[in-house]
Design an enzyme around this catalytic site. Sequence first.
Site, PDB file in Angstrom:
ATOM      1  N   LYS A 173      46.400  28.539  35.439  1.00 38.19           N
ATOM      2  CA  LYS A 173      45.315  29.508  35.622  1.00 38.19           C
ATOM      3  C   LYS A 173      43.946  28.809  35.686  1.00 38.19           C
ATOM      4  O   LYS A 173      42.957  29.400  36.069  1.00 38.19           O
ATOM      5  CB  LYS A 173      45.341  30.542  34.508  1.00 38.19           C
ATOM      6  CG  LYS A 173      46.610  31.415  34.529  1.00 38.19           C
ATOM      7  CD  LYS A 173      46.605  32.430  33.398  1.00 38.19           C
ATOM      8  CE  LYS A 173      47.892  33.210  33.259  1.00 38.19           C
ATOM      9  NZ  LYS A 173      48.027  34.320  34.219  1.00 38.19           N
ATOM     10  N   THR A 227      47.118  41.049  37.730  1.00 38.99           N
ATOM     11  CA  THR A 227      46.809  42.473  37.739  1.00 38.99           C
ATOM     12  C   THR A 227      45.368  42.674  37.270  1.00 38.99           C
ATOM     13  O   THR A 227      44.707  43.631  37.672  1.00 38.99           O
ATOM     14  CB  THR A 227      47.764  43.261  36.819  1.00 38.99           C
ATOM     15  OG1 THR A 227      47.940  42.545  35.598  1.00 38.99           O
ATOM     16  CG2 THR A 227      49.114  43.472  37.479  1.00 38.99           C
ATOM     17  N   LYS A 276      41.973  45.099  38.594  1.00 33.80           N
ATOM     18  CA  LYS A 276      41.084  45.906  37.746  1.00 33.80           C
ATOM     19  C   LYS A 276      39.628  45.560  38.024  1.00 33.80           C
ATOM     20  O   LYS A 276      38.756  46.434  38.074  1.00 33.80           O
ATOM     21  CB  LYS A 276      41.417  45.674  36.265  1.00 33.80           C
ATOM     22  CG  LYS A 276      42.822  46.130  35.887  1.00 33.80           C
ATOM     23  CD  LYS A 276      43.264  45.601  34.523  1.00 33.80           C
ATOM     24  CE  LYS A 276      44.778  45.765  34.355  1.00 33.80           C
ATOM     25  NZ  LYS A 276      45.335  44.985  33.234  1.00 33.80           N
TER      26      LYS A 276
HETATM   27  C1  NBG Z   1      53.377  37.471  35.017  1.00 34.12           C
HETATM   28  C2  NBG Z   1      52.699  36.721  36.149  1.00 34.12           C
HETATM   29  C3  NBG Z   1      51.517  37.486  36.689  1.00 34.12           C
HETATM   30  C4  NBG Z   1      51.952  38.893  37.055  1.00 34.12           C
HETATM   31  C5  NBG Z   1      52.643  39.552  35.867  1.00 34.12           C
HETATM   32  C6  NBG Z   1      53.160  40.928  36.200  1.00 34.12           C
HETATM   33  C7  NBG Z   1      55.030  36.609  33.426  1.00 34.12           C
HETATM   34  C8  NBG Z   1      56.317  35.908  33.243  1.00 34.12           C
HETATM   35  N1  NBG Z   1      54.603  36.777  34.669  1.00 34.12           N
HETATM   36  O1  NBG Z   1      50.996  36.850  37.820  1.00 34.12           O
HETATM   37  O2  NBG Z   1      52.285  35.456  35.679  1.00 34.12           O
HETATM   38  O3  NBG Z   1      50.853  39.661  37.450  1.00 34.12           O
HETATM   39  O4  NBG Z   1      53.740  38.772  35.449  1.00 34.12           O
HETATM   40  O5  NBG Z   1      53.996  40.894  37.299  1.00 34.12           O
HETATM   41  O6  NBG Z   1      54.415  37.002  32.463  1.00 34.12           O
END
Ligand code: NBG
Length: 791
Positions: A534, A636, A640
């Site tokens: 990240k 996500t 937002k």
């Molecule tokens: C996470 C991803 C995100 C994604 C979310 C919901 C896990 C394993 N994965 O990019 O890293 O938005 O899941 O799909 O937590």
Amino acid sequence: MDSTELRQSILKHLEFSMGKDLVHASLYDMRMALTLAVRDRVIEPWFRATRATYAAQSKRVYYLSMEFLIGRLLEDAIMNVGLTEAAHEAVAGLGFDFETVLADEPDAALGNGGLGRLAACFLDSMSTLGCPAYGYGIRYEHGLFRQSFAQDGRQVETAEDWLRQAHGWEFERPEASFRIGFGGSVAENGRTAIWTPEDAVLAKAYDTPIVGWQGKWANTLRLWGAEALTAFDLAAFNKGDFTAAAAPEALARTISRVLYPDDTTEQGKELRLKQEFFFTAASIRDILRRFNAEHSDLSGLPSRVAIQMNDTHPAIAGPELVRALVDESGMEFDTAVETARACLGYTNHTLMPEALERWPEELMSRVLPRHMQIIERIDESHAKAHPKRNVSIVENGEVKMGELSFIMANKVNGVSALHTELVKDTVFAELNALHPGRIVNETNGVTPRRWIKGANPRLSSLITDTIGAGWEDRLERLVELEPAIADKGFRNQFAEIKARNKRDLADWIERDMGIAVNPAAMFDVQIKRFHEYKRQHLNILETIALWQEIRANPGAGWAPRVKIFGGKAAPGYVMAKEIIHLINNVARVINADTTTRDVLTVVYPPNYNVTMAERLIPASDLSEQISTAGKEASGTGNMKFSLNGALTIGTLDGANVEIRDLVGPENFFLFGMTASEVVECRKTPDHAARAIKASNRLGAAIEMIEAGAFSNGDTEMYHGLTQNLRGHDYFTVCADFDSYWDAQRRVDAAWGDQDNWTRMAAINTARTGWFSSDRTIQGYMADVWKITPMI
Ligand code: NBG
């Protein structure tokens, strides 16, 4: 219901549920009484939904998830049943401050991050759409750990205790309890087998009603708590051995004691596997019990039951369902596998190899001996059906849960367009070739009720004033805002709302952290779990470089910025914790610099959670979505921010790609390599060294860290981090640095024209209605679950 009726109901609950009269009521009493009064309003739609589903014999969705990051529930429920004003009035009339009462509710952190929050948004959308559904998970006694920062800036973790006070929303269901076994032996019994577990615990259900928008429908979140079968060893107690007496209870409860604070690697292997089996097996039994109460022929299961596996954590659902069908109902093995597959869907949330669960075969055979046999048989029959296949579930002494989930699901989905393509091309390339059409895409979404209506009431009013009511469950209607954006009056209102949200946030930062920030500065925000992919370190490196540049040219008319960070690192993730430590120390040094004080501040409030996100997002100008391309499955938070009128600086990763397509490239600050360029770049072993050599700014920033500028002269403190950057730099921080720097300067330039910035921000809001989780759930209903809404 008006405020007078609600007031009566609150008083009734104060007296009869809390056993207090108003004069002696504490904040907690008032919050509980309000919660119970509101909960009463939820019961009617809840019963109605349950009855309607039974009457129609409708198919039901069962969403199995290890995590539900629901946050606080009271405000959301009040809003969904349309009682916001009445509740405000009633509570104020009883002498309490409404906001303070809402803030007394603990933040239910039964999840780590995106995956758990997505599950919570899905619950809201399934109820809003009238999709008959149950969420199934674990009632963790301790949610995600609480984060604080030590004097020296390091992350400190302490246990979270949201259940210390009574949980006002839940209903305990002692009658819905199942015995869940582990270990033991398997005896052949003709075509079937008899599994005799060695240990067992009791899974007891706790139900929370989840009401949808406008109270039209409510589903159930059923969380399982673990208890001992025999609570207490009286003989041991009588002998004075109190520890031994309590041991069975303590051991059993361990299973639902804590949420594993890691969303990318597994820890505490055996306990984690037991947690997964515990909640999955209890849920499967509950599902079969409900089916059997209405139907007699198990071959009809797929027409009534859709089970979604949220990541591989509930992957044992496949073998467990097969076991129940074969061993307990006498179904023929291959038919059982077909039947189970027709019920199951699997969502993949990550391509990170360390996050694709694998269990040692030895462990699986010991903890779940019958399931291990079934897994091997599933593997064999898959191999027989596809003689040329090169993948298997069991390989090199490990059980691969991703492969198991894929093979046992009728649909496998990725969570953004790019991610789904990568799922097809990389992790599951071969299985995709064997099962074309099984992989589908369902791009993530977020609930507009919590993330716009609740979190940003000012923006919500402007939206309603501009396009009329009813956008909350038809978020695509936000496009109707677009014509208004040409109007200066609208833009001024939009800007004023952002300014007021920022003033509120600045007040909170001052109160909470004692740091005064300039509310007119650009609020530049990166909030998410800490992980190298990240790249919070890319952000802090740029911050250091910017600080140096401002010092060298103080009069150059810099766009004033407040850099805000938020997020936790898994306690065992050393590098992520080092990044947190560095950010806190960079903040300390920069915030003390009087020459740059007016234009650059760094703040990092501890213990980021859902409630903090609700506070930060509406007050953000710039959203940092800067992961190494190909690594963030979707994101996500990024959605937002856009919805709340922040501009994104980001890579072509996850749902950023779709955000940029929707808002238009001119309203998005793109930088960095693409996913395939990253793969290419890694082929040059010294890509980082080359990038550092080519960039004086980057080189100088790393050297400052190495020289101890942020560690009181200690030159060793961040050695691990800087060595990694100079050496391997797998996440290509260095190779993307200059491009990121340039994009940030484009951001500065854009900030210079405030009215145009507002125009772009408003366009972000107007064009991102597609990211409602209602749209996502409609996609799952049509493509995966094959179910039609009941309202
Ligand atoms: C996470 C991803 C995100 C994604 C979310 C919901 C896990 C394993 N994965 O990019 O890293 O938005 O899941 O799909 O937590």
